[in-house]
Structures are given as C-alpha cells and as structure tokens.
Motif scaffolding. Structure first.
Motif, short mmCIF file in Angstrom:
data_model
loop_
_atom_site.label_atom_id
_atom_site.label_comp_id
_atom_site.label_asym_id
_atom_site.label_seq_id
_atom_site.Cartn_x
_atom_site.Cartn_y
_atom_site.Cartn_z
N VAL A 161 -20.52 -5.69 -58.06
CA VAL A 161 -21.62 -5.29 -58.76
C VAL A 161 -22.09 -4.09 -58.34
O VAL A 161 -21.61 -3.42 -57.37
CB VAL A 161 -22.81 -6.58 -58.63
N PRO A 162 -22.92 -3.47 -59.35
CA PRO A 162 -23.13 -2.08 -59.25
C PRO A 162 -24.36 -2.24 -57.91
O PRO A 162 -25.33 -2.99 -57.98
CB PRO A 162 -23.97 -1.58 -60.51
N VAL A 163 -24.27 -1.00 -57.31
CA VAL A 163 -25.28 -0.84 -56.07
C VAL A 163 -26.07 0.30 -56.35
O VAL A 163 -25.34 1.75 -56.46
CB VAL A 163 -24.50 -0.79 -54.68
N LEU A 164 -27.35 0.36 -56.58
CA LEU A 164 -28.31 1.49 -56.57
C LEU A 164 -28.94 1.56 -55.45
O LEU A 164 -29.72 0.89 -55.08
CB LEU A 164 -29.18 1.05 -57.98
N VAL A 165 -28.91 2.87 -54.84
CA VAL A 165 -29.49 3.04 -53.45
C VAL A 165 -30.79 4.09 -53.58
O VAL A 165 -30.50 5.26 -54.02
CB VAL A 165 -28.22 3.65 -52.65
N GLU A 166 -31.71 3.52 -53.15
CA GLU A 166 -32.94 4.62 -53.22
C GLU A 166 -33.00 5.07 -51.76
O GLU A 166 -33.17 4.33 -50.82
CB GLU A 166 -34.52 3.88 -53.60
N LEU A 167 -33.12 6.61 -51.78
CA LEU A 167 -33.26 7.16 -50.27
C LEU A 167 -34.41 7.30 -50.24
O LEU A 167 -35.43 8.09 -51.08
CB LEU A 167 -32.27 8.46 -50.06
N LYS A 168 -35.30 6.69 -49.30
CA LYS A 168 -36.65 6.83 -48.99
C LYS A 168 -36.86 8.33 -48.46
O LYS A 168 -36.19 8.94 -47.52
CB LYS A 168 -37.35 5.84 -48.07
N ASP A 169 -37.87 9.07 -48.95
CA ASP A 169 -38.44 10.42 -48.45
C ASP A 169 -38.55 10.44 -47.09
O ASP A 169 -39.45 9.76 -46.54
CB ASP A 169 -39.86 10.89 -49.32
N GLN A 170 -37.78 11.45 -46.44
CA GLN A 170 -38.03 11.56 -45.03
C GLN A 170 -38.68 12.89 -44.73
O GLN A 170 -39.03 13.26 -43.37
CB GLN A 170 -36.46 11.78 -44.43
N ASP A 171 -39.27 13.54 -45.85
CA ASP A 171 -39.90 14.82 -45.36
C ASP A 171 -41.35 14.50 -45.24
O ASP A 171 -42.14 15.15 -44.51
CB ASP A 171 -39.79 15.63 -46.58
N GLY A 172 -41.65 13.38 -45.92
CA GLY A 172 -43.13 12.96 -45.86
C GLY A 172 -44.26 13.60 -46.94
O GLY A 172 -45.15 13.12 -47.01
N ALA A 173 -43.71 14.62 -47.69
CA ALA A 173 -44.63 15.43 -48.78
C ALA A 173 -43.57 15.69 -49.69
O ALA A 173 -43.93 16.52 -50.64
CB ALA A 173 -45.13 16.58 -48.17
N LEU A 174 -42.55 14.68 -49.96
CA LEU A 174 -41.58 15.06 -51.17
C LEU A 174 -41.06 16.66 -51.09
O LEU A 174 -41.11 17.13 -52.16
CB LEU A 174 -42.35 14.67 -52.34
N GLY B 19 -16.48 0.74 -55.19
CA GLY B 19 -17.38 0.17 -56.55
C GLY B 19 -18.40 0.97 -57.14
O GLY B 19 -18.42 2.06 -56.39
N PRO B 20 -18.89 0.28 -58.06
CA PRO B 20 -19.94 1.19 -58.55
C PRO B 20 -21.23 1.44 -57.83
O PRO B 20 -21.80 0.54 -57.24
CB PRO B 20 -20.44 0.31 -59.77
N LEU B 21 -21.52 2.60 -57.72
CA LEU B 21 -22.49 3.11 -56.81
C LEU B 21 -23.11 4.31 -57.12
O LEU B 21 -22.69 5.21 -57.91
CB LEU B 21 -21.69 3.55 -55.53
N ALA B 22 -24.60 4.25 -56.96
CA ALA B 22 -25.41 5.48 -57.41
C ALA B 22 -26.58 5.76 -56.38
O ALA B 22 -26.82 4.94 -55.73
CB ALA B 22 -25.99 5.42 -58.71
N TYR B 23 -26.82 6.93 -56.17
CA TYR B 23 -27.95 7.22 -55.23
C TYR B 23 -29.30 7.55 -56.16
O TYR B 23 -29.09 8.47 -57.22
CB TYR B 23 -27.73 8.45 -54.40
#
Length: 252
Positions: free
Chosen positions: A108-121, A141-145
């Motif tokens: 299945v497709p996997v949509l990956v959210e990278l959480k902000d590591q800067d702290g202030a976007l 496989g189907p992958l997106a960030y």
C-alpha cells in the motif's frame, strides 16, 4: 524535475498514523496499527522523529509522555532504547522507518511526515531527512514525504530527489502554533514554497480546503490530499476538493 506522485496516493484512503484504535491494542504509529491497515488495504500515513543515534523513528510527538509510560524527548533516547519502550495500550515498542517499510513491502502507499526538527519551521534541518532517505534506500513501493516545514521538504529534494514530496499545510492559527512567529505563520498560510521545493502535492487541513490558494494550486495541477477526516460526512465534503483523504476513527 519533480517526481510524480504514485496514483495509489490518489485512490487509496490513508489511515492517519496507521489504522490505530487504542481499545483494540493498536496505538497510533504502531506495528499493530500498520498490520490492521494492511489487512484492509488502506494506505498508511506515519510520522518521523529522530533518535539520539540518528535513526528515523516512527513516532508523532517530540516527547514520550503522551504515548508511552516514559517521559522526556524522543531525541534523547537511542533507537534501541526506543524499541524497548512500549507504546501505551499496545504490546510493542517504537518502530523504525526501515522496520515499517519492511512490513509494508510495497503493498500500500506510505505517506511519511517528517516532524519539524528546527523548532520554528526554519532552516536547521537535514539530519532526520538524511536518516529517512537512508532508511528507505532501495524501497520500491509507493512512498512520499511531506512536512509542515518547507525547508525539510527542500532537504528531501536533495537527499531523495526521486521520491515524491509535498507540503503539509493549514490555516496556522495562533493558538495551535503559539511557538511560531506570526510572520512565519502568515507566510506559510499562503503556501509560497510549493514550486521552490519541487512539491507535487499538498496535504491540507480538511476544514480549510476552500482557501483560495488551495484552489489555485489545484487548478494548476497540484494534487490535493487532506487531513484529518473523522467521519463519512466530513469525507464526502472534503472530496469535493481533495483527491484523497487521511482519516481516523472510522473506515473511509
């Protein structure tokens, strides 16, 4: 060149933080929730945080407190330590991205959210993005960030140029983004970085899909995903604009 989003991201509903249900022993972003999504053929949306030793971990919060019996920043624990910390309501520890991709294996497709590591976007990013790219190296496989932070998306363009990427977007209300300066929130609200970061989609706040900038992007060919839909009624309304939904609390 902007890599195209696989068609499955437009046709297969995406389970928010995988198909979680704490009453059934399936905490969010857990292996159990991923297995449940796979069993029903749903796509999977997951979140990434960074371990102390530079591993991409599938976990939403910056702190362990809400989702485990431990406290303190995720980033102060090694991947091995995190794997031994049980998710509350489940029987397994925090998985790595590589473990999750091995489980999914292109089903299945996997949509990956990278959480902000800067702290202030802002621009202090790169380590998590590199870790994510390394964990997914060779995955077919189907992958997106995606990320709320455009600089994180730009970093993914550098370290994983062939994997589709997008922006997580919303109205950025002050109450929910109290640590982010108003000038940053006001700027990001208008999604000005779409072309700069080589995005092929946005995942926008479901209740804000009628925003003129969202409609403008859609008219120029951008794919519109949305978050987080929690009922069939809201899903039907969101689909008037969005190509696909990220859902939880019911079966889309």
């Amino acid at each position: 060149m902007t890599p195209p989003l696989h068609k499955s991201f437009l046709t297969v509903p995406l389970a928010h933080r995988a198909l979680h249900d704490i009453t059934d022993g399936r905490p969010e972003n857990s292996r159990a929730a991923i297995r449940a999504a796979l069993a029903l053929g749903y796509g999977i949306e997951i979140d990434l945080q960074l371990s102390q030793d530079g591993e991409a971990m599938v976990f939403h919060d910056y702190d362990l407190g809400r989702l485990t019996g431990e406290t303190g920043p995720v980033r102060q624990r090694t991947a091995t330590e995190l794997s031994d910390i049980m998710l509350s309501g489940g029987e397994e520890g925090v998985p790595t991205l590589s473990e999750v991709l091995t489980m999914v294996d292109g089903q299945v497709p996997v949509l990956v959210e990278l959480k902000d590591q800067d702290g202030a976007l802002g621009p202090d990013v790169g380590i998590l993005e590199t870790a994510a790219a390394q964990a997914a190296d060779g995955y077919e496989g189907p992958l997106a960030y995606m990320s709320f932070n455009p600089e994180s998306v730009a970093a993914m363009a550098r370290v994983a140029p062939n994997v589709p990427r997008g922006l997580v977007t919303e109205s950025f209300p002050a109450g929910e983004w109290s640590l982010i300066k108003a000038v940053v929130r006001n700027r990001l609200r208008e999604i000005p970085d779409y072309d700069r970061v080589g995005a092929s989609f946005i995942s926008h706040q479901a209740s804000d899909l009628n925003r003129s900038r969202v409609l403008e992007l859609k008219s120029t060919g951008a794919h519109i995903l949305c978050w987080t839909v929690r009922s069939p009624k809201v899903e039907a309304e969101a689909r008037k604009i969005a190509d696909n939904v990220t859902f939880e609390g019911y079966l889309a």
